[in-house]
Design an enzyme around this catalytic site. Structure first.
Site, PDB file in Angstrom:
ATOM      1  N   ASP A  97       1.150  -1.066   0.004  1.00  0.00           N
ATOM      2  CA  ASP A  97      -0.388   0.370   0.292  1.00  0.00           C
ATOM      3  C   ASP A  97       0.858   0.897  -0.042  1.00  0.00           C
ATOM      4  OD1 ASP A  97      -2.295  -2.001  -0.133  1.00  0.00           O
ATOM      5  OD2 ASP A  97      -2.511  -1.277   2.319  1.00  0.00           O
ATOM      6  N   SER A 237       7.596   4.315   5.450  1.00  0.00           N
ATOM      7  CA  SER A 237       8.894   4.353   4.290  1.00  0.00           C
ATOM      8  C   SER A 237       8.846   3.817   3.007  1.00  0.00           C
ATOM      9  CB  SER A 237       9.795   3.594   5.179  1.00  0.00           C
ATOM     10  OG  SER A 237      11.166   3.442   4.961  1.00  0.00           O
TER      11      SER A 237
END
Length: 277
Positions: A97, A237
């Site tokens: 995602d 991240s």
């Protein structure tokens, strides 16, 4: 699709002289490790409810185990039916995602992200496969704190190389990417995979500000499309994919959005391109 917005804190850190002085300290990995260790402690579970409310997370999409600490919650596992994996042989799928940006790599293995010039050999240092990506594609998947923080393999194949690269831990939000070559400065881990349908793919996990750990499960052997490769612990991240020339066709929309400073929302396992036959 989402335009880039930055917090007042990040603007202070990246756009002012006092902020940059502080930035030199907080991007050192030891601080992120310290915070990561705290997030492994039971007391960190006190932050879970407020985090859910602040980020509007729909917990009905996730399995419901007991969370012993904040990192247990942060790496929560999504219900399989909420992220069906596209198993079409010629489909290139998203590994996570994320907010997706797409870039073309030139014939000298160089590409530009914002104001920074990148060379493939710097992203995957010491890899004998770096020259394979001349003229290929770089896909950058930016995960935010409210995203699902597990990622998977994009195709069946075999791992050829795996290496952890030490570095700093800038945020991966656009405000930092605009000013620093974060994807070669940040700590990261790369895996070179010989895939069945998309040639030799470099799958790179990039650490970020307050990310203490990149946790991969497998560093050699056979892999399968859609199986979980690993997870990021606390923070947002990035996953980067490097694709060889003429192995996959990516919708032009992704490149145009990137030029216009728009990130395209994609989901783990969804189709984002096709094999070039």
């Amino acid at each position: 699709m989402k335009k880039n917005n930055e917090s007042k804190l990040l603007k202070f850190l990246y756009r002012t002289i006092p902020g940059r002085m502080i930035l030199k300290l907080i991007t050192i990995p030891v601080l992120s490790r310290w915070i990561g260790n705290y997030m492994d402690e039971p007391i960190s579970g006190l932050h879970i409810s407020a985090f859910i409310r602040k980020n509007g997370i729909d917990m009905s999409e996730y399995e419901k185990p007991q969370y012993h600490c904040f990192n247990d919650f942060f790496t929560r596992k999504i219900l399989a039916e909420k992220r069906p994996i596209c198993m079409e042989e010629d489909a290139l799928i998203s590994p996570c995602d994320a907010r997706l940006s797409a870039y073309r790599i030139d014939e000298n293995s160089v590409f530009h992200i914002k104001r920074s010039v990148y060379q493939v050999k710097d992203m995957i240092p010491d890899s004998e496969y770096a020259p394979d990506y001349m003229g290929g594609i770089c896909l950058v998947f930016r995960l935010c704190v409210d995203d699902y923080h597990r990622y998977g393999f994009i195709d069946d194949g075999e791992i050829l190389e795996n290496k952890a690269v030490s570095g700093r831990l800038h945020t991966v939000r656009p405000i930092a990417v605009n000013q620093y070559p974060v994807f070669v400065q940040n700590s990261r881990e790369y895996t070179i995979i010989k895939t069945e349908n998309f040639g030799t793919v470099a799958h790179i996990e990039v650490g970020a500000l307050m990310i203490g750990k990149i946790r991969n499960y497998q560093r050699f052997g056979k892999v399968e499309r859609g199986t979980e490769k690993g997870m990021f612990l606390y923070g947002g991240s990035t996953v980067v994919l490097l694709l060889e020339k003429d192995k996959a066709e990516i919708p032009e929309e992704y490149f145009e959005n990137t030029k216009n400073d728009i990130e395209t929302r994609v989901l783990y396992g969804s189709k984002i391109g096709v094999k070039i036959k």
